[in-house]
Design a protein around this motif. Structure first.
Motif, short mmCIF file in Angstrom:
data_model
loop_
_atom_site.label_atom_id
_atom_site.label_comp_id
_atom_site.label_asym_id
_atom_site.label_seq_id
_atom_site.Cartn_x
_atom_site.Cartn_y
_atom_site.Cartn_z
N UNK A 1 0.62 -1.35 -0.01
CA UNK A 1 -0.48 0.42 0.39
C UNK A 1 0.54 1.28 0.17
N UNK A 2 1.75 0.93 0.58
CA UNK A 2 3.03 2.56 1.00
C UNK A 2 3.46 2.25 -0.87
N UNK B 1 -3.07 13.03 -1.73
CA UNK B 1 -2.13 12.06 -1.84
C UNK B 1 -0.80 12.34 -1.37
N UNK B 2 -0.22 13.41 -0.59
CA UNK B 2 0.69 13.21 0.33
C UNK B 2 0.40 13.04 1.78
N UNK B 3 -1.24 13.57 2.23
CA UNK B 3 -1.28 13.02 3.18
C UNK B 3 -1.92 11.27 3.18
N UNK B 4 -2.38 11.40 2.42
CA UNK B 4 -2.22 9.20 2.05
C UNK B 4 -1.12 8.50 2.22
N UNK B 5 -0.23 9.48 1.62
CA UNK B 5 1.51 8.48 1.58
C UNK B 5 2.18 8.76 2.62
N UNK B 6 1.89 9.96 3.66
CA UNK B 6 2.43 9.50 4.72
C UNK B 6 1.88 9.63 6.27
N UNK C 1 3.14 6.08 -6.11
CA UNK C 1 2.93 6.11 -6.97
C UNK C 1 2.18 7.12 -7.75
N UNK C 2 0.87 6.73 -6.59
CA UNK C 2 -0.43 8.35 -7.01
C UNK C 2 0.07 9.95 -6.41
#
Length: 252
Positions: free
Chosen positions: A93-94, A185-190, A99-100
């Motif tokens: 998932x990370x 998407x940056x918040x989701x990645x973090x 990628x997203x």
């Protein structure tokens, strides 16, 4: 008179000595018999039986403890495997979140360059503003269905709050939406990176617990069979590197 007393003394002294000699011989004989007499066998047998019962009880306790530790080691091994599986899922998932975010960042940069150009001249009529509003609403709805805008953000767009102005040109609106999507998407990645780190630590702790219990189970089985290694003494977790080290996330 003196002769009579002397005569009596000479007769009584040897007689007394003879009596004491006989008593001494009897005393020595009794002492010899007492010393040479064997100890009764009853207490020895009782002591032997007590030791055997104690040894049997200790072996029973050892067997029960070895069984309990073996069950605990097996459970810890299964828990460690579940933790490792969860960590692998989080790692995937990370990677997808990265990628997203990378794609959203590239799109936001591209649209930022476009907005630097002069906006196309369009007639500022009520119909034009209505068309811009419809475009903004459709673009926001599409981004929401893709998962790029939250419900609250979509509500703000439709209500024209938090800086959303439907009178802007669609090129400007598209750039604004792209920046919001990139930030989301940056918040989701973090968040995915934090979850991956937590699951990695949990997998490490579970692996260490399984390794310790496996070693204890092996030692308990070895105490039951001191003359040969136990057949089931193979460690549940054989290597500490079953859970790879967390790779630092990359940004930009």
């Amino acid at each position: 008179m003196e002769k009579t007393v002397l005569y009596q003394f000479l007769i009584d002294v040897p007689r007394a000595a003879a009596i004491w000699s006989v008593l001494l011989v009897l005393a020595l004989g009794v002492l010899t018999v007492l010393v040479a007499r064997p100890e009764p066998s009853g207490p020895v047998e009782k002591t032997t039986d007590r030791d055997a019962l104690r040894a049997a009880a200790e072996e029973t306790d050892l067997r029960r403890y070895a069984g309990e530790v073996a069950v605990a080691a097996a459970g810890a091994g299964q828990n460690a495997e579940r933790r490792r599986t969860a960590w692998r899922v989080a790692q995937g998932e990370l990677d997808r979140a990265w990628v997203a975010y990378d794609e959203a960042e590239a799109a936001a940069r591209r649209l930022a360059g476009v907005t630097g150009l002069p906006a196309p001249r369009t007639p500022r009529t009520p119909a034009e503003y209505a068309a811009r509003e419809r475009w903004l609403h459709r673009a926001a709805m599409a981004a929401h269905w893709r998962g790029d805008l939250t419900v609250r953000q979509l509500t703000d767009v439709l209500a024209h709050r938090s800086g959303w102005d439907p009178r802007r040109h669609p090129a400007e609106q598209e750039a604004v939406i792209a920046r919001v999507v990139r930030d989301n998407r940056l918040a989701a990645y973090r968040s995915a990176a934090e979850r991956e780190r937590d699951l990695w630590r949990a997998a490490e702790l579970a692996t260490e617990a399984a390794r310790s219990l496996s070693a204890e189970a092996y030692a308990a089985a070895a105490r039951l069979r001191p003359n040969r290694a136990p057949a089931s003494g193979r460690a549940v977790v054989e290597r500490s590197d079953l859970v790879p080290r967390w790779r630092p996330a990359r940004l930009g």
